[in-house]
Enzyme design. Structure first.
Site, PDB file in Angstrom:
ATOM      1  CB  SER A 101      -0.948  -0.088   1.111  1.00 20.28           C
ATOM      2  OG  SER A 101      -1.801  -1.030   1.133  1.00 20.28           O
TER       3      SER A 101
ATOM      4  CG  HIS B 227      -2.502   3.992   3.055  1.00 20.82           C
ATOM      5  ND1 HIS B 227      -3.680   3.884   3.138  1.00 20.82           N
ATOM      6  CD2 HIS B 227      -1.767   2.754   2.989  1.00 20.82           C
ATOM      7  CE1 HIS B 227      -3.880   2.420   3.139  1.00 20.82           C
ATOM      8  NE2 HIS B 227      -2.835   1.787   3.338  1.00 20.82           N
TER       9      HIS B 227
END
Length: 527
Positions: free
Chosen positions: A302, A353
């Site tokens: 991610s 993220h």
């Protein structure tokens, strides 16, 4: 003005704007009788609509302009800006018969700053001149190039058509060159590394499943997941290897899908070598952000994928109009949804993220776009990438107030217990309890479970009792408390706990997993 002359003026006017004034064809109708031209000027973005029409009555022009106004919101969205200067130009053989005043004075609009009419109006003084239109739009003196007049009334029709064809072909050639240049920005490289990365994450997922399961925290740690204690002991390589591991098939599927589209797009734009640097930098910075702010074990691509978002944002920074005309709006919406989702769902490591997003943007700026020359910002952005990496590592080593995830720790404790690592599971749960603002029934229950396997029965009983105080209908807690009382030679308490276990289990399927017969046999032994 006949149709041939009208067509000639239409293409000559467009030719002047596209070839000499460097306007870009934004959109045109299939019949080529309407075209939108766009240019960035000192006063901002100018959008010029040019239309060939034949209307006898003025109300038809008004109706046409109202229809044209409806395109404005979509154009602003595609350009990525709210401030656009719209102009409208009609080219027609003759003005409407019922119009008796200068065109721009009678045709008003809330969208178009000015509307113009180019027409052979004789002595009526209603139509505008091409020079006047150019001066109003470009804010400069505009003379026609090569020819003294835009009308060429005395030129034979065949010659007029030939010159018109030349104008049209030169406009189309100019626009084709612009389109090819812009298209080449998206297809510099081939997504070879993207395919290799996809293959590697699938191979690692297969190995995890063979080793005991991709959702087994102990297995994930063994194979290189981000695990803060190990990183603090010098296993820095986990900052990168974590990007190749995924927790469950759904996690793998979603990240693989994102990597296929986003990674492929970034590798095509930046090329394989630059993409490798961007991807690796984003993966490491994302892991470092997680290491700095989050205690929980984490894995997944991610952070690197958000780095691809960052790289696309850098592309948008360099080519704003092209970005919004193509993929910009979709990229921003998907990015916003993912960030909001990360803040809403506690189990998602949003630090990774955001770290990956920033790392990807800085890394993309450090390598810059291919075939674009060097930029003064490259060195500062490279220094920024290195400084961010070092700063996050230092902060992670010194920050003692990292956020934890009780659910993740509980799952890891279960996995450790299944592996027979009861002491390690207990220490993890004690750390979770210590760092939590409020006690959690599941954490207390698992602590009791691990203490009982370590034969610390008094501690186990205390944790099971606390669990029941917090959750009075916890059948498994009563069951294990009964077993603990048996070990402590407390038959009366054990019998009472067994009774409560049967009551709270009821007809639930989970109640079938509790072996009440075993407890009753053990009770008979100590009675």
């Amino acid at each position: 003005m006949n149709i041939a002359l009208q067509t000639h003026l239409y293409w000559k006017f467009i030719h002047r704007l596209v070839v000499h004034e460097r306007f870009r064809v934004f959109e045109r109708s299939k019949d080529k009788k309407q075209i939108w031209l766009e240019k960035e000027t000192e006063k901002g973005t100018v959008m010029l609509r040019i239309a060939r029409v034949e209307y006898d009555w003025f109300n038809l022009l008004e109706k046409d302009q109202l229809e044209a106004e409806k395109a404005a919101p979509a154009i602003k969205k595609a350009l990525g800006t709210r401030k656009v200067h719209f102009y409208n130009v009609y080219i027609t053989s003759y003005p409407p018969v019922d119009m008796d005043a200068p065109f721009k004075a009678v045709l008003q609009s809330k969208v178009f700053e000015q509307s113009f009419l180019l027409s052979n109006d004789g002595q009526r003084g209603i139509a505008d001149s091409p020079e006047g239109v150019l001066e109003a739009v470009l804010n400069k003196k505009a003379d026609w190039i090569e020819e003294p007049s835009p009308w060429n009334d005395g030129e034979p029709e065949e010659e007029l058509k030939a010159r018109t064809r030349i104008y049209r072909e030169e406009v189309e050639k100019q626009q084709e060159e612009i389109d090819n240049k812009e298209r080449s920005l998206f297809f510099y490289g081939k997504p070879l590394l993207t395919y290799a990365l996809l293959a590697s994450v699938f191979v690692m997922f297969f190995l995890l499943e063979q080793a005991g399961g991709s959702m087994n925290m102990a297995v994930l740690i063994d194979y290189g997941a981000k695990y803060n204690p190990a990183i603090m002991d010098g296993e820095w390589w986990r900052l990168l290897t974590a990007a190749f591991l995924h927790i469950g098939f759904f996690h793998l599927f979603m990240n693989s899908l994102a990597l296929f589209y986003l990674g492929g797009a970034v590798e095509r734009i930046f090329g394989t070598t630059r993409f490798l640097f961007i991807y690796a930098a984003a993966a490491v910075v994302g892991s470092l952000a997680s290491f700095s702010f989050n205690e929980q074990v984490s894995a997944g691509a991610s952070g690197a994928i958000f780095g691809c978002f960052g790289a696309l944002l850098y592309f948008g920074w360099m080519h704003k109009k092209l970005f919004f005309r193509t993929m910009g709006f979709n990229v921003l919406v998907i990015l916003a949804i993912n960030l909001v989702f990360g803040f809403v769902v506690p189990a998602i490591d949003n630090g990774a993220h955001i770290g990956g997003l920033v790392g990807g943007f800085l890394a993309a700026g450090a390598v810059h776009l291919p075939k674009s020359g060097r930029r003064k910002t490259q060195l500062p952005l490279l220094i920024g990438t290195i400084a961010l990496t070092c700063g996050l590592y230092w902060f992670g080593m010194n920050n003692e107030n990292k956020a934890g995830s009780a659910a993740m720790d509980q799952q890891m404790a279960r996995d450790l217990a299944e592996e027979g690592e009861y002491e390690e599971a207990r220490n993890l749960l004690l750390n979770t309890l210590e760092n939590s603002e409020t006690e959690d029934a599941q954490t207390l229950f698992l602590l009791g479970y691990t203490e009982s396997y370590l034969e610390n029965y008094e501690e186990a009983g205390r944790y099971f009792e606390q669990t029941i105080e917090m959750e009075p209908e916890f059948a498994e807690a009563y069951y294990n408390l009964a077993l603990t009382y048996i070990e402590l030679a407390m038959p009366d308490e054990a019998e009472e706990a067994l009774s409560e276990a049967k009551r709270t289990a009821g007809d639930r399927p989970s109640g079938e997993e509790l072996d009440f017969g075993l407890v009753e046999e053990r009770l008979e032994e100590i009675s």
